[in-house]
Design a protein around this motif. Structure first.
Motif, PDB file in Angstrom:
ATOM      1  N   SER A 110      13.227  -6.040   8.975  1.00  0.00           N
ATOM      2  CA  SER A 110      15.037  -6.132   8.929  1.00  0.00           C
ATOM      3  C   SER A 110      15.574  -4.792   9.092  1.00  0.00           C
ATOM      4  O   SER A 110      15.400  -4.610  10.505  1.00  0.00           O
ATOM      5  CB  SER A 110      15.283  -6.484   7.538  1.00  0.00           C
ATOM      6  OG  SER A 110      16.517  -6.456   7.113  1.00  0.00           O
ATOM      7  N   THR A 111      16.286  -4.128   8.556  1.00  0.00           N
ATOM      8  CA  THR A 111      17.305  -3.207   9.006  1.00  0.00           C
ATOM      9  C   THR A 111      17.800  -2.496   7.900  1.00  0.00           C
ATOM     10  O   THR A 111      17.892  -2.977   6.765  1.00  0.00           O
ATOM     11  CB  THR A 111      18.340  -3.671   9.899  1.00  0.00           C
ATOM     12  OG1 THR A 111      19.267  -2.588  10.088  1.00  0.00           O
ATOM     13  CG2 THR A 111      19.193  -4.766   9.142  1.00  0.00           C
ATOM     14  N   LEU A 112      18.354  -1.170   7.781  1.00  0.00           N
ATOM     15  CA  LEU A 112      19.102  -0.435   6.938  1.00  0.00           C
ATOM     16  C   LEU A 112      20.468  -1.135   6.969  1.00  0.00           C
ATOM     17  O   LEU A 112      20.843  -1.742   7.829  1.00  0.00           O
ATOM     18  CB  LEU A 112      19.436   0.934   7.366  1.00  0.00           C
ATOM     19  CG  LEU A 112      17.913   2.083   7.283  1.00  0.00           C
ATOM     20  CD1 LEU A 112      18.333   3.348   7.679  1.00  0.00           C
ATOM     21  CD2 LEU A 112      17.498   1.973   5.870  1.00  0.00           C
ATOM     22  N   GLY A 113      21.163  -0.885   5.866  1.00  0.00           N
ATOM     23  CA  GLY A 113      22.569  -1.402   5.744  1.00  0.00           C
ATOM     24  C   GLY A 113      22.883  -2.464   4.841  1.00  0.00           C
ATOM     25  O   GLY A 113      23.807  -2.743   4.671  1.00  0.00           O
ATOM     26  N   ARG A 141       8.712  -7.993   1.296  1.00  0.00           N
ATOM     27  CA  ARG A 141       9.208  -6.603   1.563  1.00  0.00           C
ATOM     28  C   ARG A 141       9.856  -6.477   3.057  1.00  0.00           C
ATOM     29  O   ARG A 141       9.277  -7.073   3.899  1.00  0.00           O
ATOM     30  CB  ARG A 141       7.703  -5.786   1.718  1.00  0.00           C
ATOM     31  CG  ARG A 141       7.187  -5.324   0.407  1.00  0.00           C
ATOM     32  CD  ARG A 141       7.985  -4.623  -0.507  1.00  0.00           C
ATOM     33  NE  ARG A 141       7.409  -4.266  -1.707  1.00  0.00           N
ATOM     34  CZ  ARG A 141       7.464  -4.892  -2.807  1.00  0.00           C
ATOM     35  NH1 ARG A 141       8.409  -6.192  -2.811  1.00  0.00           N
ATOM     36  NH2 ARG A 141       6.822  -4.674  -4.054  1.00  0.00           N
ATOM     37  N   ALA A 142      11.157  -6.030   2.868  1.00  0.00           N
ATOM     38  CA  ALA A 142      11.830  -5.890   4.164  1.00  0.00           C
ATOM     39  C   ALA A 142      11.592  -4.464   4.594  1.00  0.00           C
ATOM     40  O   ALA A 142      11.884  -3.507   3.965  1.00  0.00           O
ATOM     41  CB  ALA A 142      13.160  -6.249   3.970  1.00  0.00           C
ATOM     42  N   LEU A 143      11.048  -4.390   5.742  1.00  0.00           N
ATOM     43  CA  LEU A 143      10.924  -2.945   6.554  1.00  0.00           C
ATOM     44  C   LEU A 143      12.386  -2.764   6.998  1.00  0.00           C
ATOM     45  O   LEU A 143      12.818  -3.489   7.878  1.00  0.00           O
ATOM     46  CB  LEU A 143       9.909  -2.926   7.442  1.00  0.00           C
ATOM     47  CG  LEU A 143       8.298  -3.377   7.126  1.00  0.00           C
ATOM     48  CD1 LEU A 143       7.551  -3.407   8.250  1.00  0.00           C
ATOM     49  CD2 LEU A 143       8.035  -2.496   6.025  1.00  0.00           C
ATOM     50  N   CYS A 144      13.019  -1.594   6.675  1.00  0.00           N
ATOM     51  CA  CYS A 144      14.201  -1.274   7.014  1.00  0.00           C
ATOM     52  C   CYS A 144      14.276   0.065   8.101  1.00  0.00           C
ATOM     53  O   CYS A 144      14.818   0.916   7.531  1.00  0.00           O
ATOM     54  CB  CYS A 144      15.072  -1.271   5.776  1.00  0.00           C
ATOM     55  SG  CYS A 144      15.102  -2.706   4.871  1.00  0.00           S
ATOM     56  N   PRO A 145      14.161  -0.308   9.420  1.00  0.00           N
ATOM     57  CA  PRO A 145      14.641   0.790  10.057  1.00  0.00           C
ATOM     58  C   PRO A 145      15.907   0.927  10.603  1.00  0.00           C
ATOM     59  O   PRO A 145      16.616   0.043  10.483  1.00  0.00           O
ATOM     60  CB  PRO A 145      13.594   0.253  11.424  1.00  0.00           C
ATOM     61  CG  PRO A 145      13.796  -0.937  11.552  1.00  0.00           C
ATOM     62  CD  PRO A 145      13.696  -1.408   9.996  1.00  0.00           C
ATOM     63  N   VAL A 202      12.025  -1.508   2.143  1.00  0.00           N
ATOM     64  CA  VAL A 202      10.980  -0.357   2.637  1.00  0.00           C
ATOM     65  C   VAL A 202      11.586   0.249   3.791  1.00  0.00           C
ATOM     66  O   VAL A 202      11.376  -0.218   4.667  1.00  0.00           O
ATOM     67  CB  VAL A 202       9.543  -0.879   2.925  1.00  0.00           C
ATOM     68  CG1 VAL A 202       8.548   0.399   3.198  1.00  0.00           C
ATOM     69  CG2 VAL A 202       8.921  -1.798   1.477  1.00  0.00           C
ATOM     70  N   PRO A 203      12.552   1.151   3.538  1.00  0.00           N
ATOM     71  CA  PRO A 203      13.015   1.907   4.577  1.00  0.00           C
ATOM     72  C   PRO A 203      11.974   2.738   5.442  1.00  0.00           C
ATOM     73  O   PRO A 203      10.972   3.226   4.871  1.00  0.00           O
ATOM     74  CB  PRO A 203      13.891   3.089   3.890  1.00  0.00           C
ATOM     75  CG  PRO A 203      14.153   2.572   2.604  1.00  0.00           C
ATOM     76  CD  PRO A 203      12.978   1.739   2.151  1.00  0.00           C
ATOM     77  N   THR A 204      12.375   2.812   6.545  1.00  0.00           N
ATOM     78  CA  THR A 204      11.366   3.496   7.805  1.00  0.00           C
ATOM     79  C   THR A 204      12.182   4.249   8.643  1.00  0.00           C
ATOM     80  O   THR A 204      12.447   4.029   9.624  1.00  0.00           O
ATOM     81  CB  THR A 204      10.515   2.271   8.687  1.00  0.00           C
ATOM     82  OG1 THR A 204      11.426   1.476   9.289  1.00  0.00           O
ATOM     83  CG2 THR A 204       9.529   1.592   7.677  1.00  0.00           C
ATOM     84  N   VAL A 205      12.419   5.433   7.856  1.00  0.00           N
ATOM     85  CA  VAL A 205      13.462   6.490   8.636  1.00  0.00           C
ATOM     86  C   VAL A 205      12.779   7.862   9.023  1.00  0.00           C
ATOM     87  O   VAL A 205      12.061   8.528   8.079  1.00  0.00           O
ATOM     88  CB  VAL A 205      14.609   6.767   7.694  1.00  0.00           C
ATOM     89  CG1 VAL A 205      15.592   7.655   8.302  1.00  0.00           C
ATOM     90  CG2 VAL A 205      15.346   5.393   7.102  1.00  0.00           C
ATOM     91  N   GLU A 276       6.564   9.116   4.383  1.00  0.00           N
ATOM     92  CA  GLU A 276       5.364   8.272   4.089  1.00  0.00           C
ATOM     93  C   GLU A 276       5.505   7.027   4.900  1.00  0.00           C
ATOM     94  O   GLU A 276       4.343   6.363   5.070  1.00  0.00           O
ATOM     95  CB  GLU A 276       5.364   7.750   2.655  1.00  0.00           C
ATOM     96  CG  GLU A 276       6.500   6.845   2.146  1.00  0.00           C
ATOM     97  CD  GLU A 276       7.613   7.604   1.991  1.00  0.00           C
ATOM     98  OE1 GLU A 276       8.548   6.729   1.320  1.00  0.00           O
ATOM     99  OE2 GLU A 276       7.906   8.799   2.057  1.00  0.00           O
ATOM    100  N   THR A 277       6.453   6.633   5.335  1.00  0.00           N
ATOM    101  CA  THR A 277       6.628   5.177   6.239  1.00  0.00           C
ATOM    102  C   THR A 277       6.862   5.537   7.691  1.00  0.00           C
ATOM    103  O   THR A 277       6.656   4.736   8.367  1.00  0.00           O
ATOM    104  CB  THR A 277       7.596   4.112   5.633  1.00  0.00           C
ATOM    105  OG1 THR A 277       8.736   4.713   5.547  1.00  0.00           O
ATOM    106  CG2 THR A 277       7.052   3.611   4.388  1.00  0.00           C
ATOM    107  N   ALA A 278       7.369   6.860   7.999  1.00  0.00           N
ATOM    108  CA  ALA A 278       7.884   6.993   9.264  1.00  0.00           C
ATOM    109  C   ALA A 278       7.742   8.297   9.813  1.00  0.00           C
ATOM    110  O   ALA A 278       8.730   9.118   9.685  1.00  0.00           O
ATOM    111  CB  ALA A 278       9.315   6.490   9.521  1.00  0.00           C
ATOM    112  N   PRO A 279       6.421   8.898   9.644  1.00  0.00           N
ATOM    113  CA  PRO A 279       6.127  10.231   9.835  1.00  0.00           C
ATOM    114  C   PRO A 279       6.625  10.823  11.411  1.00  0.00           C
ATOM    115  O   PRO A 279       6.398  12.086  11.828  1.00  0.00           O
ATOM    116  CB  PRO A 279       4.780  10.364   9.712  1.00  0.00           C
ATOM    117  CG  PRO A 279       4.271   8.987  10.054  1.00  0.00           C
ATOM    118  CD  PRO A 279       5.428   8.174   9.846  1.00  0.00           C
ATOM    119  N   THR A 280       6.686  10.037  12.475  1.00  0.00           N
ATOM    120  CA  THR A 280       6.875  10.555  13.811  1.00  0.00           C
ATOM    121  C   THR A 280       8.147  11.038  14.006  1.00  0.00           C
ATOM    122  O   THR A 280       9.188  10.555  13.917  1.00  0.00           O
ATOM    123  CB  THR A 280       6.263   9.380  14.803  1.00  0.00           C
ATOM    124  OG1 THR A 280       5.251   8.807  14.595  1.00  0.00           O
ATOM    125  CG2 THR A 280       6.333   9.612  16.242  1.00  0.00           C
TER     126      THR A 280
END
Length: 296
Positions: A110-113, A141-145, A202-205, A276-280
């Motif tokens: 999905s997305t942030l917002g 679970r919505a992954l929110c990049p 689940v934010p992935t930031v 923890e979800t977006a380490p790069t």
């Protein structure tokens, strides 16, 4: 059984690779794919493939049979007459399959917002998709990049030849980023974990708080050549999207998306990083991915 949609896409292929790396822990894996010939030999040897689109109810009846976990992503289709209609066409067969029984958990991109985004084009359509899936009661679970680093690959030629990164965004405001690799790894972890329940984001930031001007500076340092940021207007952005063959509605929605992210701030500094979800980091991605893509 795990069902993976978009297995040859930027994110779906990452999910599939991570699941295959898990070996027997992943159990049975099925993919729904338009062109099975695009699957790697490794994938073809390990997974069951259902040919077709996961917007086609006839295809999804077969694809969802026996699947209790689903990786879900609506693929972009810039020629679609309606962004909202495009998302609904993919989501309704999934909702029907969930209500028919069998699917227990859905991990979706999905997305942030959420709760903030207004009139945000594809972002608004994605959040509405989440609502439709959650209305079924499925564990979700919505992954929110935020902004995908891979978006810059579309500008590889301009970066290489002109030393320019162009965006319809303010150059001096933080634009949070993440990479598809991290989204895929996080999705795979959730698909392999049968203990979570309920519905949540689940934010992935990624770890950086860079502005587009900062991003251009990092790219310049990694490539060892001058690269500058150039802001383009919404009208210029819309025109460029149309030149690449997008429909009027898709181009308008992307322009609304760009305006919303610039003005409403949900991709900005208010979004905390989630290591923890977006380490790069952005620099690492530039070194590992962008630099090889830009080099002649």
């Amino acid at each position: 059984m795990i069902l993976v949609t978009t297995p040859t896409g930027q994110i779906g292929s990452r999910v599939l690779d991570s699941l295959l790396d898990a070996g027997d822990a992943a159990g049975e894996i099925r993919v729904v794919v338009r062109d099975p010939g695009r699957l790697s030999p490794r994938v073809r040897a390990r997974v069951e493939a259902v040919t077709g689109s996961h917007a086609d109810p006839d295809v999804t009846v077969k694809a969802y049979a026996g699947a209790d976990r689903v990786f879900w992503l609506v693929p972009p289709r810039p020629t679609a007459d309606s962004v909202d209609g495009h998302f609904r066409a993919f989501t309704r067969p999934l909702a029907d399959a969930i209500r028919a029984g069998g699917v227990e958990r859905v991990v979706a991109v999905s997305t942030l917002g959420r709760g903030v985004a207004r009139n945000a084009g594809q972002i608004s359509a994605s959040l509405a998709m989440d609502d439709e899936i959650r209305a079924t009661g499925v564990h979700h679970r919505a992954l929110c990049p935020p902004y995908l680093m891979e978006n810059l690959l579309h500008q590889a030629a301009a970066i290489r030849d002109d030393g320019v990164i162009a965006m319809a965004a303010p150059g001096d405001r933080v634009l949070r980023t993440c990479t598809t690799r991290d989204i895929g790894a996080t999705a795979a972890r959730l698909l392999l974990d049968g203990s979570w329940t309920g519905q949540d984001d689940v934010p992935t930031v990624g770890p950086d708080a860079l502005t587009p001007e900062d991003m251009a500076r990092v790219v310049s340092e990694v490539l060892d050549r001058p690269v500058r940021f150039q802001r383009i207007s919404g009208a210029e952005y819309r025109a460029s999207v149309l030149r690449y063959g997008a429909s009027e509605n898709w181009a308008e929605a992307l322009t609304d998306l760009a305006t919303a992210t610039a003005e409403q701030g949900f991709y900005g500094s208010e979004a905390p990083s989630t290591p923890e979800t977006a380490p790069t980091s952005f620099r690492r991605w530039c070194e590992e991915v962008l630099k090889p893509a830009v080099q002649p």
